[in-house]
Design an enzyme around this catalytic site. Structure first.
Site, PDB file in Angstrom:
ATOM      1  N   GLU A   1     -31.229   3.691 -43.530  1.00 31.52           N
ATOM      2  CA  GLU A   1     -31.203   3.415 -44.964  1.00 31.52           C
ATOM      3  C   GLU A   1     -31.314   1.910 -45.202  1.00 31.52           C
ATOM      4  O   GLU A   1     -30.296   1.207 -45.183  1.00 31.52           O
ATOM      5  CB  GLU A   1     -29.883   3.896 -45.572  1.00 31.52           C
ATOM      6  CG  GLU A   1     -29.675   5.380 -45.519  1.00 31.52           C
ATOM      7  CD  GLU A   1     -28.746   5.836 -46.639  1.00 31.52           C
ATOM      8  OE1 GLU A   1     -29.203   6.614 -47.477  1.00 31.52           O
ATOM      9  OE2 GLU A   1     -27.604   5.371 -46.686  1.00 31.52           O
TER      10      GLU A   1
ATOM     11  N   SER B   1     -33.561   5.685 -52.250  1.00 27.10           N
ATOM     12  CA  SER B   1     -34.451   6.049 -53.365  1.00 27.10           C
ATOM     13  C   SER B   1     -35.364   7.234 -53.047  1.00 27.10           C
ATOM     14  O   SER B   1     -36.531   7.239 -53.441  1.00 27.10           O
ATOM     15  CB  SER B   1     -35.274   4.844 -53.830  1.00 27.10           C
ATOM     16  OG  SER B   1     -34.422   3.834 -54.336  1.00 27.10           O
TER      17      SER B   1
ATOM     18  N   GLU C   1     -22.687   1.062 -48.303  1.00 23.79           N
ATOM     19  CA  GLU C   1     -21.740   0.724 -49.370  1.00 23.79           C
ATOM     20  C   GLU C   1     -20.323   0.554 -48.825  1.00 23.79           C
ATOM     21  O   GLU C   1     -19.512  -0.147 -49.419  1.00 23.79           O
ATOM     22  CB  GLU C   1     -21.823   1.791 -50.482  1.00 23.79           C
ATOM     23  CG  GLU C   1     -23.112   1.607 -51.283  1.00 23.79           C
ATOM     24  CD  GLU C   1     -23.634   2.857 -51.960  1.00 23.79           C
ATOM     25  OE1 GLU C   1     -22.918   3.869 -52.003  1.00 23.79           O
ATOM     26  OE2 GLU C   1     -24.794   2.811 -52.438  1.00 23.79           O
TER      27      GLU C   1
ATOM     28  N   GLY D   1     -29.243  10.044 -52.465  1.00 23.95           N
ATOM     29  CA  GLY D   1     -28.159   9.594 -53.351  1.00 23.95           C
ATOM     30  C   GLY D   1     -28.365  10.105 -54.762  1.00 23.95           C
ATOM     31  O   GLY D   1     -28.134  11.286 -55.056  1.00 23.95           O
TER      32      GLY D   1
ATOM     33  N   ASN E   1     -25.658  12.868 -50.949  1.00 27.44           N
ATOM     34  CA  ASN E   1     -24.522  11.943 -50.990  1.00 27.44           C
ATOM     35  C   ASN E   1     -24.215  11.657 -52.461  1.00 27.44           C
ATOM     36  O   ASN E   1     -24.910  10.877 -53.100  1.00 27.44           O
ATOM     37  CB  ASN E   1     -24.896  10.655 -50.235  1.00 27.44           C
ATOM     38  CG  ASN E   1     -23.808   9.595 -50.325  1.00 27.44           C
ATOM     39  OD1 ASN E   1     -22.674   9.885 -50.709  1.00 27.44           O
ATOM     40  ND2 ASN E   1     -24.153   8.359 -49.960  1.00 27.44           N
ATOM     41  N   TRP E   2     -23.170  12.315 -52.941  1.00 26.85           N
ATOM     42  CA  TRP E   2     -22.835  12.160 -54.374  1.00 26.85           C
ATOM     43  C   TRP E   2     -22.180  10.818 -54.676  1.00 26.85           C
ATOM     44  O   TRP E   2     -21.962  10.487 -55.840  1.00 26.85           O
ATOM     45  CB  TRP E   2     -21.888  13.277 -54.809  1.00 26.85           C
ATOM     46  CG  TRP E   2     -22.494  14.637 -54.858  1.00 26.85           C
ATOM     47  CD1 TRP E   2     -23.797  14.985 -54.589  1.00 26.85           C
ATOM     48  CD2 TRP E   2     -21.822  15.859 -55.210  1.00 26.85           C
ATOM     49  NE1 TRP E   2     -23.962  16.333 -54.751  1.00 26.85           N
ATOM     50  CE2 TRP E   2     -22.769  16.903 -55.131  1.00 26.85           C
ATOM     51  CE3 TRP E   2     -20.509  16.177 -55.582  1.00 26.85           C
ATOM     52  CZ2 TRP E   2     -22.441  18.225 -55.415  1.00 26.85           C
ATOM     53  CZ3 TRP E   2     -20.182  17.492 -55.853  1.00 26.85           C
ATOM     54  CH2 TRP E   2     -21.142  18.505 -55.778  1.00 26.85           C
ATOM     55  N   LYS E   3     -21.780  10.105 -53.634  1.00 30.85           N
ATOM     56  CA  LYS E   3     -21.047   8.830 -53.803  1.00 30.85           C
ATOM     57  C   LYS E   3     -19.819   9.055 -54.690  1.00 30.85           C
ATOM     58  O   LYS E   3     -19.208  10.112 -54.592  1.00 30.85           O
ATOM     59  CB  LYS E   3     -22.005   7.755 -54.337  1.00 30.85           C
ATOM     60  CG  LYS E   3     -23.254   7.635 -53.454  1.00 30.85           C
ATOM     61  CD  LYS E   3     -24.101   6.446 -53.749  1.00 30.85           C
ATOM     62  CE  LYS E   3     -25.280   6.421 -52.778  1.00 30.85           C
ATOM     63  NZ  LYS E   3     -26.117   5.239 -52.949  1.00 30.85           N
TER      64      LYS E   3
HETATM   65  P1  PGA Z   1     -30.165   6.443 -53.354  1.00 30.20           P
HETATM   66  O1  PGA Z   1     -28.949   6.326 -52.318  1.00 30.20           O
HETATM   67  O2  PGA Z   1     -30.904   7.694 -53.001  1.00 30.20           O
HETATM   68  O3  PGA Z   1     -29.511   6.506 -54.692  1.00 30.20           O
HETATM   69  O4  PGA Z   1     -31.003   5.201 -53.176  1.00 30.20           O
HETATM   70  C1  PGA Z   1     -29.089   6.683 -50.973  1.00 30.20           C
HETATM   71  C2  PGA Z   1     -27.803   6.393 -50.223  1.00 30.20           C
HETATM   72  O5  PGA Z   1     -27.209   5.329 -50.439  1.00 30.20           O
HETATM   73  O6  PGA Z   1     -27.335   7.222 -49.406  1.00 30.20           O
END
Ligand code: PGA
Length: 253
Positions: free
Chosen positions: A164, A212, A96, A233, A8-10
């Site tokens: 998550e 994380s 998010e 992420g 997930n590149w956000k």
């Molecule tokens: P993160 O994000 O690995 O940076 O904690 C995970 C996510 O929100 O999908």
């Protein structure tokens, strides 16, 4: 069954050039992977070029989808638009997005529309914090039940659940969850699925862990967390780290 590793590149990176480069290198990192099914979820504006840049066999996902097929919905992206670009997976109800005001009813509409359109929804659930009294478990139960409301048993064959916990996500997170704690939640999720759809579905639906995830903890989560994949992420933006995550999947059972 292959482990599902979702990147997930956000809202990253900022240029098409970087996105294409990241897609190519992430694809390379998973070359020859036999145990990992790698799904890349770039921002929607980069989907079509990332689709072209990804080596064969790597899967494409979107970070969100709208719940109507077409029409006057400024700024939204329809399931058909995604499908026409080769997208097969879509994150739904990521924390998010929930933080931005998306409630369980919207999440449910998106899950149902995604399924109707032939996409595989990755329904994200997760509590804000843990407590001693198990309130977080009722919270998770509610998110899951509301998210799946109206989803038929046969549609569950195309459903993925991502656990998550909010407190473990992102840069400020004090720590990831532990595989043992995740194991308990994974069982809890299957218990709810069992009550809703029966044992076969409860055992078959892939449950992923996200929050994380890094090269160090990916293996332990897959070995002991009772999950069939990971939602990654930050570490998916660092090709070396992401490559190590894939390698730890390949090295696992
Ligand atoms: P993160 O994000 O690995 O940076 O904690 C995970 C996510 O929100 O999908």
């Amino acid at each position: 069954m292959k482990k599902i590793i979702i990147a997930n590149w956000k809202m990253n990176p900022q240029t098409l050039r970087e996105a294409v480069a990241l897609a190519k290198i992430s694809g390379e990192m998973s070359r020859g992977a036999k145990k990992a099914a790698v799904v890349i979820c770039p921002p929607s504006v980069f989907l079509s070029e990332v689709a072209k840049a990804l080596p064969r066999g790597r899967l494409l996902g979107a970070q969100d989808v709208f719940w109507k097929e077409f029409g006057a919905y400024t700024g939204e992206v329809s399931p058909a638009m995604l499908k026409n670009l080769g997208v097969r997976f879509v994150l739904v109800g990521h924390s998010e997005r929930r933080e931005l005001g998306e409630g369980n009813d919207i999440v449910n509409k998106k899950v149902r529309r995604a399924l109707e359109s032939g996409l595989t929804p990755v329904l994200c659930i997760g509590e804000r914090s843990r407590d001693e009294d198990g309130i977080y478990l009722s919270f998770l139960k509610n998110e899951l039940e509301e998210g799946l409301r109206g989803v038929k048993k046969n549609e569950m064959a195309r459903m993925i659940i991502a656990y998550e916990p909010l407190w473990a996500i992102g840069e400020g997170a004090p720590r990831a969850d532990t595989p043992d704690e995740t194991f308990e939640v994974a069982i809890f999720i299957r218990k709810i699925l069992n009550a809703l759809y029966g044992k076969d579905v409860a055992l078959a639906v892939p449950v992923l862990y996200g929050g994380s995830v890094n090269a160090k903890n990916a293996g332990p989560f897959l070995e002991r967390g009772g999950v069939q994949g990971l939602l990654v992420g930050r570490s998916s933006l660092a090709p070396k780290e992401f490559g190590e995550i894939i390698r730890s999947v390949e090295a696992g059972a």
